[in-house]
Design an enzyme around this catalytic site. Structure first.
Site, mmCIF file in Angstrom:
data_model
loop_
_atom_site.group_PDB
_atom_site.id
_atom_site.type_symbol
_atom_site.label_atom_id
_atom_site.label_comp_id
_atom_site.label_asym_id
_atom_site.label_seq_id
_atom_site.Cartn_x
_atom_site.Cartn_y
_atom_site.Cartn_z
ATOM 1 N N THR A 116 -4.720 2.013 8.476
ATOM 2 C CA THR A 116 -3.567 2.807 8.045
ATOM 3 C C THR A 116 -2.310 2.227 8.690
ATOM 4 O O THR A 116 -2.367 1.770 9.836
ATOM 5 C CB THR A 116 -3.693 4.298 8.411
ATOM 6 O OG1 THR A 116 -2.401 4.920 8.320
ATOM 7 C CG2 THR A 116 -4.207 4.525 9.828
ATOM 8 N N ASP A 118 -0.014 3.986 9.665
ATOM 9 C CA ASP A 118 0.503 5.009 10.594
ATOM 10 C C ASP A 118 0.037 4.795 12.039
ATOM 11 O O ASP A 118 0.645 5.337 12.958
ATOM 12 C CB ASP A 118 0.076 6.403 10.131
ATOM 13 C CG ASP A 118 0.591 6.740 8.733
ATOM 14 O OD1 ASP A 118 1.527 6.056 8.273
ATOM 15 O OD2 ASP A 118 0.053 7.656 8.101
ATOM 16 N N MET A 160 8.131 5.224 7.441
ATOM 17 C CA MET A 160 6.967 6.102 7.248
ATOM 18 C C MET A 160 6.238 6.350 8.572
ATOM 19 O O MET A 160 6.723 5.988 9.636
ATOM 20 C CB MET A 160 6.030 5.500 6.220
ATOM 21 C CG MET A 160 6.486 5.686 4.796
ATOM 22 S SD MET A 160 5.272 5.005 3.657
ATOM 23 C CE MET A 160 5.808 5.760 2.128
ATOM 24 N N ARG A 162 4.056 9.357 8.708
ATOM 25 C CA ARG A 162 3.643 10.756 8.617
ATOM 26 C C ARG A 162 3.980 11.519 9.893
ATOM 27 O O ARG A 162 5.128 11.548 10.279
ATOM 28 C CB ARG A 162 2.156 10.858 8.267
ATOM 29 C CG ARG A 162 1.905 11.967 7.254
ATOM 30 C CD ARG A 162 0.479 12.359 7.196
ATOM 31 N NE ARG A 162 -0.361 11.475 6.430
ATOM 32 C CZ ARG A 162 -0.478 11.476 5.101
ATOM 33 N NH1 ARG A 162 0.222 12.313 4.378
ATOM 34 N NH2 ARG A 162 -1.318 10.662 4.512
ATOM 35 N N GLU A 212 9.855 9.443 9.124
ATOM 36 C CA GLU A 212 9.931 10.450 8.046
ATOM 37 C C GLU A 212 9.545 11.852 8.521
ATOM 38 O O GLU A 212 9.999 12.843 7.962
ATOM 39 C CB GLU A 212 9.033 10.036 6.877
ATOM 40 C CG GLU A 212 7.545 9.913 7.267
ATOM 41 C CD GLU A 212 6.649 9.485 6.126
ATOM 42 O OE1 GLU A 212 7.147 9.319 4.999
ATOM 43 O OE2 GLU A 212 5.442 9.323 6.371
ATOM 44 N N ARG A 265 4.461 -0.826 2.747
ATOM 45 C CA ARG A 265 3.022 -0.880 2.499
ATOM 46 C C ARG A 265 2.629 -2.041 1.589
ATOM 47 O O ARG A 265 1.482 -2.116 1.148
ATOM 48 C CB ARG A 265 2.547 0.435 1.869
ATOM 49 C CG ARG A 265 2.511 1.573 2.829
ATOM 50 C CD ARG A 265 1.542 2.671 2.424
ATOM 51 N NE ARG A 265 1.528 3.021 1.038
ATOM 52 C CZ ARG A 265 1.371 4.258 0.585
ATOM 53 N NH1 ARG A 265 1.253 5.250 1.439
ATOM 54 N NH2 ARG A 265 1.324 4.502 -0.697
HETATM 55 O O1 F6P Z 1 -0.599 7.411 5.527
HETATM 56 C C1 F6P Z 1 0.122 6.323 5.083
HETATM 57 C C2 F6P Z 1 1.408 6.763 4.441
HETATM 58 O O2 F6P Z 1 2.110 5.625 4.002
HETATM 59 C C3 F6P Z 1 2.305 7.637 5.312
HETATM 60 O O3 F6P Z 1 3.033 6.913 6.258
HETATM 61 C C4 F6P Z 1 3.136 8.311 4.254
HETATM 62 O O4 F6P Z 1 3.644 9.573 4.683
HETATM 63 C C5 F6P Z 1 2.162 8.514 3.144
HETATM 64 O O5 F6P Z 1 1.138 7.553 3.286
HETATM 65 C C6 F6P Z 1 2.791 8.390 1.786
HETATM 66 O O6 F6P Z 1 1.815 8.596 0.831
HETATM 67 P P1 F6P Z 1 2.116 8.526 -0.719
HETATM 68 O O7 F6P Z 1 2.390 7.110 -1.070
HETATM 69 O O8 F6P Z 1 0.871 9.021 -1.347
HETATM 70 O O9 F6P Z 1 3.304 9.420 -0.973
#
Ligand code: F6P
Length: 332
Positions: A116, A118, A160, A162, A212, A265
């Protein structure tokens, strides 16, 4: 038959294992949607980010009412048995590996691999994907410095992560941020504005890095989207714009926000992530070979070890106050 991570083909072949990929995260095992994963299928993927198998937010634990009332885990178990799967290698973050831990508790032979951006999984020093996201965010900060300097603006960059501030902390330190705001420590808007003003006084335009999930002490912030996904997560984002607006109002200086979003990502993984993912893959197959089910391969220092999946998913690994304090020395 095995589900193997993409980086583990060669060691698996050495053991004489045959393997299969499931499409789109847990949707694959839930619906029995598979794809052959032979050497040919994984050739050339080292420089590619993301996953060739796809991903989804499908949560088998939330699927009990579907398919004639058969619980999601039962459907997964049925499909694994039907396909003749002897071991499952689950690759992902807290959600993916949380389901893997539940499956293991139900007797399914599972090994986890921490992946991940994160970096918030317990039991491992690093997850793969994190270093790439940090480097992308750092490069974005480097590029934003240009406009901050030339246009005398405060620039806010939202990253990002989370509920964990790892990406913000690392990218902000590497990029020389004026201040870094993370979810673990609610911030004072007044203090942030003081840092921003101080940076302008020293004729060096401020760059604020905000995670975020970061929140101000003073206000209750409206989240950009209140809907929950099947794992119960709210969609985060929006703090950067709110912050730019507040900084501009309070300091009278022009402030603009850049939301990095999914740019973090995508694209080419760093060398560090490629090596880590490959090492995790090799060790995951060894864990399968040894029958070490219910474990996750984990990085401790420079060694790859095995940690119980339950321990890795028990709670999020957040930025400890002492780590944040190291970054705080450079604020303002
Ligand atoms: O868990 C990885 C992540 O990129 C987080 O940092 C982010 O909050 C989330 O996924 C975003 O997910 P999605 O692309 O489904 O909105």
């Amino acid at each position: 038959m095995f589900l193997l991570c993409e980086s583990a083909c060669l060691p698996a072949v050495e053991y004489g294992y045959e393997f299969l990929g499931f499409r789109d995260g847990w949707r694959g095992p839930l619906e029995g949607d598979t794809v052959p994963l032979d050497i040919q299928a994984v050739r050339g993927i080292l420089p590619r980010g993301g996953t060739i198998l796809g991903s989804s937010r499908t949560n088998p634990l939330a699927e009990s009412a579907a398919a004639g009332g058969r619980p999601g885990l039962e459907r997964v178990k049925g499909n694994l048995a039907g396909l003749g799967v002897d071991a499952l290698v689950a690759i992902g973050g807290e959600d993916t590996l949380g389901v893997a831990a539940s499956l293991h508790a139900e007797g399914v032979p599972v090994v986890g691999v921490p992946k991940t951006i994160d970096n918030d999984l317990g039991a491992t020093d690093y997850t793969f994907g994190f270093d790439t996201a940090v480097n992308i965010a750092m490069e974005a900060i480097d590029r934003l410095h240009t406009t901050a300097e030339s246009h005398h603006r405060a620039l806010i960059i939202e990253v990002m992560g989370r509920h964990a501030g790892w990406i913000a902390l690392h990218a902000g330190m590497a990029g020389g941020a004026n201040v870094i705001l993370i979810p673990e420590k609610p911030f004072s808007l007044e203090k942030v504005c003081a840092y921003v003003e101080h940076r302008f006084q020293t004729r060096y335009a401020p760059l604020v890095v905000v995670a975020e999930g970061a929140r101000p002490e003073e206000e209750n912030l409206a989240l950009s989207d209140q809907r929950l996904d099947s794992f119960g997560h709210v969609r985060l984002g929006g703090i950067g714009l709110m912050l730019a607006d507040a900084i501009e109002k309070r300091t009278g200086k022009e402030a603009r926000a850049t939301v990095l979003g999914h740019i973090q990502r995508g694209g080419t993984p760093t060398a560090y992530d490629r090596v880590l993912a490959t090492r995790f893959g090799v060790h995951a197959i060894r864990a399968v070979h040894d029958g070490a089910f219910g474990t996750m391969v984990a990085l401790r220092g420079t060694e790859i070890v095995r940690a119980p999946l339950a321990e890795a998913t028990r709670e999020l690994k957040l930025v400890p106050p002492e780590r944040y304090a190291e970054a705080e020395i450079f604020f303002g």
